[in-house]
Design a protein around this motif. Structure first.
Motif, PDB file in Angstrom:
ATOM      1  N   UNK A 134       0.830  -1.208   0.000  1.00 45.57           N
ATOM      2  CA  UNK A 134       0.000   0.000   0.000  1.00 45.57           C
ATOM      3  C   UNK A 134       0.867   1.261   0.000  1.00 45.57           C
ATOM      4  N   UNK A 135       1.848   1.321   0.896  1.00 45.83           N
ATOM      5  CA  UNK A 135       2.673   2.522   0.996  1.00 45.83           C
ATOM      6  C   UNK A 135       3.532   2.718  -0.246  1.00 45.83           C
ATOM      7  N   UNK A 136       4.003   1.615  -0.824  1.00 48.65           N
ATOM      8  CA  UNK A 136       4.797   1.743  -2.051  1.00 48.65           C
ATOM      9  C   UNK A 136       3.934   2.237  -3.197  1.00 48.65           C
ATOM     10  N   UNK A 137       2.717   1.707  -3.292  1.00 46.98           N
ATOM     11  CA  UNK A 137       1.811   2.162  -4.345  1.00 46.98           C
ATOM     12  C   UNK A 137       1.449   3.632  -4.158  1.00 46.98           C
ATOM     13  N   UNK A 138       1.181   4.032  -2.916  1.00 48.69           N
ATOM     14  CA  UNK A 138       0.868   5.438  -2.650  1.00 48.69           C
ATOM     15  C   UNK A 138       2.059   6.323  -2.989  1.00 48.69           C
ATOM     16  N   UNK A 139       3.267   5.852  -2.689  1.00 52.01           N
ATOM     17  CA  UNK A 139       4.464   6.640  -3.019  1.00 52.01           C
ATOM     18  C   UNK A 139       4.576   6.873  -4.518  1.00 52.01           C
ATOM     19  N   UNK A 140       4.343   5.827  -5.296  1.00 53.43           N
ATOM     20  CA  UNK A 140       4.444   5.961  -6.743  1.00 53.43           C
ATOM     21  C   UNK A 140       3.370   6.908  -7.283  1.00 53.43           C
ATOM     22  N   UNK A 141       2.138   6.781  -6.766  1.00 55.79           N
ATOM     23  CA  UNK A 141       1.051   7.638  -7.233  1.00 55.79           C
ATOM     24  C   UNK A 141       1.293   9.088  -6.806  1.00 55.79           C
ATOM     25  N   UNK A 142       1.765   9.288  -5.586  1.00 58.10           N
ATOM     26  CA  UNK A 142       2.030  10.652  -5.119  1.00 58.10           C
ATOM     27  C   UNK A 142       3.168  11.287  -5.900  1.00 58.10           C
ATOM     28  N   UNK A 143       4.112  10.466  -6.340  1.00 52.94           N
ATOM     29  CA  UNK A 143       5.187  10.993  -7.180  1.00 52.94           C
ATOM     30  C   UNK A 143       4.612  11.533  -8.480  1.00 52.94           C
ATOM     31  N   UNK A 144       3.690  10.783  -9.079  1.00 51.55           N
ATOM     32  CA  UNK A 144       3.030  11.254 -10.302  1.00 51.55           C
ATOM     33  C   UNK A 144       2.206  12.510 -10.034  1.00 51.55           C
ATOM     34  N   UNK A 145       1.535  12.539  -8.888  1.00 55.49           N
ATOM     35  CA  UNK A 145       0.612  13.632  -8.590  1.00 55.49           C
ATOM     36  C   UNK A 145       1.343  14.915  -8.182  1.00 55.49           C
TER      37      UNK A 145
END
Length: 360
Positions: free
Chosen positions: A193-204
């Motif tokens: 979950x945290x890794x996925x959120x990190x990747x999405x937040x990087x895009x955002x």
């Protein structure tokens, strides 16, 4: 006849130019050796970091995953700042990355990175190395779901099919291990979950800010390290001081220093592999590399690999390969590197974490 002869001569000249360019584009023997050496180091350093982290937590008895994660990020941050002051890092976005930008955009990504490392290292206390690798295959599904919820990015029907098969394979792998605890499963879900959120937040938050791995480490590693240090002092500090385990840092300086430096090595080698080959090649190498800890866990730690777990893991790996191929076709370009490392993203790779960039 004259026009035909001129046409033939023109085609011969084009063929000569094409042949000359092809010879020029062909890699030299030295370049092939460099690529092979880079890929070999990448294949070795990641599993070495995983094994060393487990040894620190189990054999050394330093059972403080937050502090172990902090050591990796602190070393990366110190190295990046030292290289910057020595003139080896050029901060191309210094004017844009002011304190307000860092708080609003870099800090959230750094915190998610820190959380990923904590969950990843804590898994070694409750889960075998082989099962950790099996459960990491679930990360692409979580990333796709969070990308859809936050960024509105949807997948094609074929891509959703591949993700569903990955989910089935991961479920098979997990159900094949009767020793898998609820705590180990929660930590695995938290890591994904945290890794996925990190990747999405990087895009955002950081889309459009293209930085190399050292520059991104310069900005992000201090954020993650500060978060880890505070969390470790609150949750692990009393037990660490009361038990006297802090002295183990002095008794095993080489072990801890090596673990911290390997974390930074994973980032740099991820970048080097992408530059030497491609992001797709990195993903393929990552899947091959993931089998090394599985075999190591079975041979050295005598972890029992159930046939159902192995079958589920292989199904997930093949489905992930299919998913990567579909993503490449849909975008018409190389997929971004796992975690954004080397592709120019500010996100960077994993420093001192539980395995760097795996199935993402």
């Amino acid at each position: 006849f004259i026009l035909q002869g001129a046409n033939i001569a023109s085609k011969l000249r084009q063929a000569q130019i094409l042949l000359k360019n092809r010879k020029t584009d062909m890699p030299t023997f030295r370049q092939m050796i460099d690529v092979a050496a880079t890929c070999s180091l990448y294949m070795a350093v990641g599993p070495a970091l995983m094994v060393l982290n487990k040894e620190i937590l189990d054999s050394v008895g330093f059972r403080y995953p937050f502090l172990v994660s902090w050591l990796g990020l602190a070393f990366a941050a110190a190295t990046a700042h030292a290289l910057k002051h020595a003139g080896y890092i050029e901060l191309k976005h210094r004017e844009k990355v002011n304190f307000g930008f860092w708080i609003q955009r870099c800090l959230p990504v750094g915190i998610c990175h820190a959380a990923t490392l904590c969950f990843g290292n804590a898994q070694y206390l409750y889960t075998g190395m082989a099962m950790i690798q099996f459960l990491k295959s679930f990360t692409p599904i979580v990333t796709a779901a969070i990308s859809y919820c936050i960024l509105g990015k949807s997948e094609t029907a074929a891509q959703y099919t591949a993700l569903v098969i990955i989910c089935i394979g991961t479920s098979m792998a997990a159900s094949g291990d009767m020793n898998l605890t609820a705590t180990g499963m929660i930590l695995a879900i938290g890591s994904s979950m945290t890794e996925a959120i990190r990747l999405v937040m990087t895009d955002l938050l950081l889309s459009g800010y293209k930085m190399d791995v050292l520059e991104s480490t310069y900005y992000l590693a201090p954020a993650g390290a500060a978060c880890l240090l505070v969390t470790s002092m609150v949750l692990e500090g009393p037990a660490l001081i009361g038990s006297g385990d802090l002295s183990k840092l002095a008794r095993h300086p080489i072990t801890f220093t090596l673990a911290a430096s390997l974390g930074l090595g994973v980032q740099l080698l991820t970048t080097s592999v992408i530059k030497a080959t491609s992001a797709t090649s990195l993903k393929v190498l990552s899947q091959v590399r993931n089998a090394i800890p599985v075999l190591y866990g079975a041979l050295i730690y005598h972890e029992i690999l159930a046939p159902l777990s192995i079958a589920g893991y292989l199904l997930s790996v093949m489905s992930f390969g299919w998913y990567t191929y579909l993503k490449t076709r849909s975008t018409g370009q190389e997929p971004r590197s796992p975690g954004g490392g080397g592709g120019g993203s500010i996100s960077g790779g994993s420093a001192g974490g539980g395995g760097g960039e795996e199935m993402r």
